[in-house]
Design a protein around this motif. Sequence first.
Motif, PDB file in Angstrom:
ATOM      1  N   GLY A  63      23.660  -2.556  28.968  1.00 15.78           N
ATOM      2  CA  GLY A  63      23.888  -2.384  30.406  1.00 15.78           C
ATOM      3  C   GLY A  63      25.144  -1.577  30.675  1.00 15.78           C
ATOM      4  N   LEU A  64      26.237  -1.952  30.001  1.00 21.38           N
ATOM      5  CA  LEU A  64      27.529  -1.289  30.238  1.00 21.38           C
ATOM      6  C   LEU A  64      27.478   0.190  29.849  1.00 21.38           C
ATOM      7  CD1 LEU A  64      30.462  -1.778  31.168  1.00 21.38           C
ATOM      8  CD2 LEU A  64      31.041  -2.307  28.799  1.00 21.38           C
ATOM      9  N   PHE A  65      26.852   0.496  28.716  1.00 18.70           N
ATOM     10  CA  PHE A  65      26.794   1.882  28.237  1.00 18.70           C
ATOM     11  C   PHE A  65      25.985   2.762  29.195  1.00 18.70           C
ATOM     12  CE2 PHE A  65      25.012   5.173  25.229  1.00 18.70           C
ATOM     13  CZ  PHE A  65      26.222   5.809  24.963  1.00 18.70           C
ATOM     14  N   TYR A  66      24.759   2.325  29.491  1.00 13.68           N
ATOM     15  CA  TYR A  66      23.875   3.196  30.276  1.00 13.68           C
ATOM     16  C   TYR A  66      24.226   3.221  31.762  1.00 13.68           C
ATOM     17  CZ  TYR A  66      21.264   4.048  26.078  1.00 13.68           C
ATOM     18  OH  TYR A  66      20.924   4.454  24.807  1.00 13.68           O
ATOM     19  N   ARG A  67      24.693   2.087  32.330  1.00 13.23           N
ATOM     20  CA  ARG A  67      25.080   2.110  33.747  1.00 13.23           C
ATOM     21  C   ARG A  67      26.357   2.918  33.942  1.00 13.23           C
ATOM     22  NH1 ARG A  67      22.309  -2.795  35.545  1.00 13.23           N
ATOM     23  NH2 ARG A  67      20.468  -2.688  34.215  1.00 13.23           N
ATOM     24  N   THR A  68      27.271   2.843  32.952  1.00 17.49           N
ATOM     25  CA  THR A  68      28.503   3.654  33.057  1.00 17.49           C
ATOM     26  C   THR A  68      28.146   5.139  32.991  1.00 17.49           C
ATOM     27  OG1 THR A  68      29.809   1.887  32.054  1.00 17.49           O
ATOM     28  CG2 THR A  68      30.809   4.068  32.078  1.00 17.49           C
ATOM     29  N   VAL A 307      29.183   5.872  17.493  1.00 12.56           N
ATOM     30  CA  VAL A 307      28.055   5.784  16.538  1.00 12.56           C
ATOM     31  C   VAL A 307      28.274   4.596  15.601  1.00 12.56           C
ATOM     32  CG1 VAL A 307      26.910   6.949  14.588  1.00 12.56           C
ATOM     33  CG2 VAL A 307      27.406   8.224  16.697  1.00 12.56           C
ATOM     34  N   LYS A 308      29.494   4.446  15.108  1.00 12.33           N
ATOM     35  CA  LYS A 308      29.783   3.335  14.188  1.00 12.33           C
ATOM     36  C   LYS A 308      29.514   1.987  14.872  1.00 12.33           C
ATOM     37  CE  LYS A 308      33.380   1.425  11.152  1.00 12.33           C
ATOM     38  NZ  LYS A 308      33.039   0.035  11.506  1.00 12.33           N
ATOM     39  N   PHE A 309      30.023   1.848  16.101  1.00 14.42           N
ATOM     40  CA  PHE A 309      29.915   0.568  16.799  1.00 14.42           C
ATOM     41  C   PHE A 309      28.487   0.298  17.280  1.00 14.42           C
ATOM     42  CE2 PHE A 309      31.020  -1.857  20.939  1.00 14.42           C
ATOM     43  CZ  PHE A 309      30.898  -3.081  20.310  1.00 14.42           C
ATOM     44  N   LEU A 310      27.939   1.243  18.083  1.00 12.53           N
ATOM     45  CA  LEU A 310      26.640   0.986  18.715  1.00 12.53           C
ATOM     46  C   LEU A 310      25.457   1.152  17.767  1.00 12.53           C
ATOM     47  CD1 LEU A 310      27.069   2.622  22.249  1.00 12.53           C
ATOM     48  CD2 LEU A 310      27.248   0.211  21.632  1.00 12.53           C
ATOM     49  N   VAL A 311      25.531   2.139  16.876  1.00 16.75           N
ATOM     50  CA  VAL A 311      24.386   2.417  15.996  1.00 16.75           C
ATOM     51  C   VAL A 311      24.453   1.557  14.733  1.00 16.75           C
ATOM     52  CG1 VAL A 311      23.121   4.207  14.739  1.00 16.75           C
ATOM     53  CG2 VAL A 311      24.241   4.766  16.918  1.00 16.75           C
ATOM     54  N   GLU A 312      25.575   1.676  14.000  1.00 14.11           N
ATOM     55  CA  GLU A 312      25.658   0.972  12.712  1.00 14.11           C
ATOM     56  C   GLU A 312      25.799  -0.544  12.881  1.00 14.11           C
ATOM     57  OE1 GLU A 312      28.697   2.861  10.310  1.00 14.11           O
ATOM     58  OE2 GLU A 312      27.934   4.862  10.822  1.00 14.11           O
ATOM     59  N   GLU A 313      26.623  -0.959  13.858  1.00 19.01           N
ATOM     60  CA  GLU A 313      26.847  -2.403  14.014  1.00 19.01           C
ATOM     61  C   GLU A 313      25.839  -3.076  14.939  1.00 19.01           C
ATOM     62  OE1 GLU A 313      30.899  -3.573  14.896  1.00 19.01           O
ATOM     63  OE2 GLU A 313      31.678  -1.807  13.842  1.00 19.01           O
ATOM     64  N   GLY A 315      22.780  -1.578  16.225  1.00 16.44           N
ATOM     65  CA  GLY A 315      21.366  -1.180  16.121  1.00 16.44           C
ATOM     66  C   GLY A 315      20.837  -0.309  17.237  1.00 16.44           C
ATOM     67  N   PHE A 316      21.715   0.389  17.972  1.00 17.38           N
ATOM     68  CA  PHE A 316      21.256   1.318  19.021  1.00 17.38           C
ATOM     69  C   PHE A 316      20.671   2.571  18.365  1.00 17.38           C
ATOM     70  CE2 PHE A 316      23.360  -1.490  21.666  1.00 17.38           C
ATOM     71  CZ  PHE A 316      23.659  -1.042  22.946  1.00 17.38           C
ATOM     72  N   SER A 317      19.924   3.359  19.139  1.00 16.19           N
ATOM     73  CA  SER A 317      19.360   4.617  18.643  1.00 16.19           C
ATOM     74  C   SER A 317      20.477   5.671  18.560  1.00 16.19           C
ATOM     75  CB  SER A 317      18.271   5.097  19.603  1.00 16.19           C
ATOM     76  OG  SER A 317      18.232   6.494  19.676  1.00 16.19           O
ATOM     77  N   GLU A 318      20.618   6.289  17.382  1.00 18.23           N
ATOM     78  CA  GLU A 318      21.699   7.275  17.203  1.00 18.23           C
ATOM     79  C   GLU A 318      21.528   8.466  18.137  1.00 18.23           C
ATOM     80  OE1 GLU A 318      24.056   9.896  13.825  1.00 18.23           O
ATOM     81  OE2 GLU A 318      22.676   8.334  13.157  1.00 18.23           O
ATOM     82  N   ASP A 319      20.286   8.935  18.293  1.00 17.99           N
ATOM     83  CA  ASP A 319      20.038  10.092  19.168  1.00 17.99           C
ATOM     84  C   ASP A 319      20.506   9.813  20.595  1.00 17.99           C
ATOM     85  OD1 ASP A 319      18.987  11.456  17.073  1.00 17.99           O
ATOM     86  OD2 ASP A 319      16.883  11.238  17.667  1.00 17.99           O
ATOM     87  N   ARG A 320      20.179   8.610  21.064  1.00 20.35           N
ATOM     88  CA  ARG A 320      20.521   8.270  22.451  1.00 20.35           C
ATOM     89  C   ARG A 320      22.033   8.095  22.624  1.00 20.35           C
ATOM     90  NH1 ARG A 320      16.527   4.129  25.310  1.00 20.35           N
ATOM     91  NH2 ARG A 320      17.554   5.069  27.094  1.00 20.35           N
ATOM     92  N   ALA A 325      27.136  10.325  24.619  1.00 18.05           N
ATOM     93  CA  ALA A 325      28.506  10.805  24.387  1.00 18.05           C
ATOM     94  C   ALA A 325      28.651  12.249  24.880  1.00 18.05           C
ATOM     95  CB  ALA A 325      28.854  10.699  22.907  1.00 18.05           C
ATOM     96  N   ALA A 326      27.604  13.054  24.673  1.00 20.97           N
ATOM     97  CA  ALA A 326      27.636  14.460  25.129  1.00 20.97           C
ATOM     98  C   ALA A 326      27.717  14.507  26.663  1.00 20.97           C
ATOM     99  CB  ALA A 326      26.388  15.196  24.642  1.00 20.97           C
ATOM    100  N   ARG A 327      27.004  13.575  27.338  1.00 19.51           N
ATOM    101  CA  ARG A 327      27.059  13.510  28.808  1.00 19.51           C
ATOM    102  C   ARG A 327      28.471  13.165  29.268  1.00 19.51           C
ATOM    103  NH1 ARG A 327      22.134   9.503  29.792  1.00 19.51           N
ATOM    104  NH2 ARG A 327      22.944   9.223  31.907  1.00 19.51           N
TER     105      ARG A 327
END
Length: 390
Positions: A63-68, A307-313, A315-320, A325-327
């Motif tokens: 929620g925090l990532f995508y709403r921000t 990437v380290k926190f959300l993807v590796e720890e 399980g979020f999608s790396e592409d997303r 981050a690019a946005r």
Amino acid sequence: MELYQVISDHCPDAIKTGEIKNQFGRKVAIDASMSLYSFLVAVRSDGQQLMNETGETTSHLMGLFYRTLRIVDNGIKPVYVFDGAPPKLKSGELAKRFQRKSEAQEQAEEAKETGTAEELERFSRRTVRVTREHNEEARRLLKLMGMPYIIAPTEAEAQCAVLARAGKVYAAASEDMDTLTFNSPVLLRHLTFSEQRKEPIQEIHLDRVLEGLEMDMNQFIDLCILLGCDYVDPVKGIGPKVAFNLIKEHKNLEAVVEHVEKSGKYTFPEDWPYKEARLLFLEPDVRPADHPDADFKWDAPDVDGLVKFLVEEKGFSEDRVRAGAARLQKNLKSAQQSRLEGFFKPVARTEEEKASLKRKNEEKLEEKKKKAKLAAKEKKEAKAKPRGTA
């Protein structure tokens, strides 16, 4: 919601509704704890909070990532404000909430065995609690996103109000109407809701509220306390209409309490601590706007850290995550534009304008009453009509 009812009934002009893009170019202080709670409730899959492969909850981070991202995409610069320790007066309310959550937990377990999916969903939502770990993970994520945050000494809404009053941000964003009682000039509601909810952003202006209610700030605080706030229980039988009329007639809570105790019409809870509650609204424990903690800036995101926190720890999608981050990087560059309102001081309304506004509000109120009366009459007539035989 009772305070919102009073405002919409007596000064609808104080509430503006619009799309999120209307807030472009503004800095906003967001009540982080309230937002995290709503993410834990709303960001779900099959009625359950989202979890990663190791069973850790990720709804609050999702929620925090995508709403921000959505907020930043719309040209808004958020600063998140977290609750500190609750004031002592709130401990009674917190104990009650904890009790309700414990009961809901038991009911949820029972519903798992015997209840419907709807019952399970309802009781599960009532058991939601924002933990220290949720808050710490949220702060770690915000830091990696380059978003500033502050930990308030006590109440996040009170700290948001201080920042808005000092002009460090345009508004305080929270679902809690008490934010106005802490003297925030502008309250934004529904800012951290998902787009799917299709709820417009509500922008409530305190100066127009006080004008429309014809109250000063002290009377407004007393009205909010009488309606029931986080510090005191509401009084049985006193709803929005009665509370409004009592404050209008008697001017303050001391006089209201005296009147009510003489009339015996309503019963106040024993040791009703309205004076202490009033003091918490008038003199909350907050960091002043010139405190070093309130000197915030927006930085470029730490892409590798995300990437380290959300993807590796988590399980979020790396592409997303990389796309997000690019946005953030793109928006940081384009967020230099300011709104014109930042260059002009608001002009105080003349007496004629105030009188005209009052007249308009009264007309709106009259129109609302007429419509309600007409609807009630039509309903009554429809009930009275004999039903045709088949």
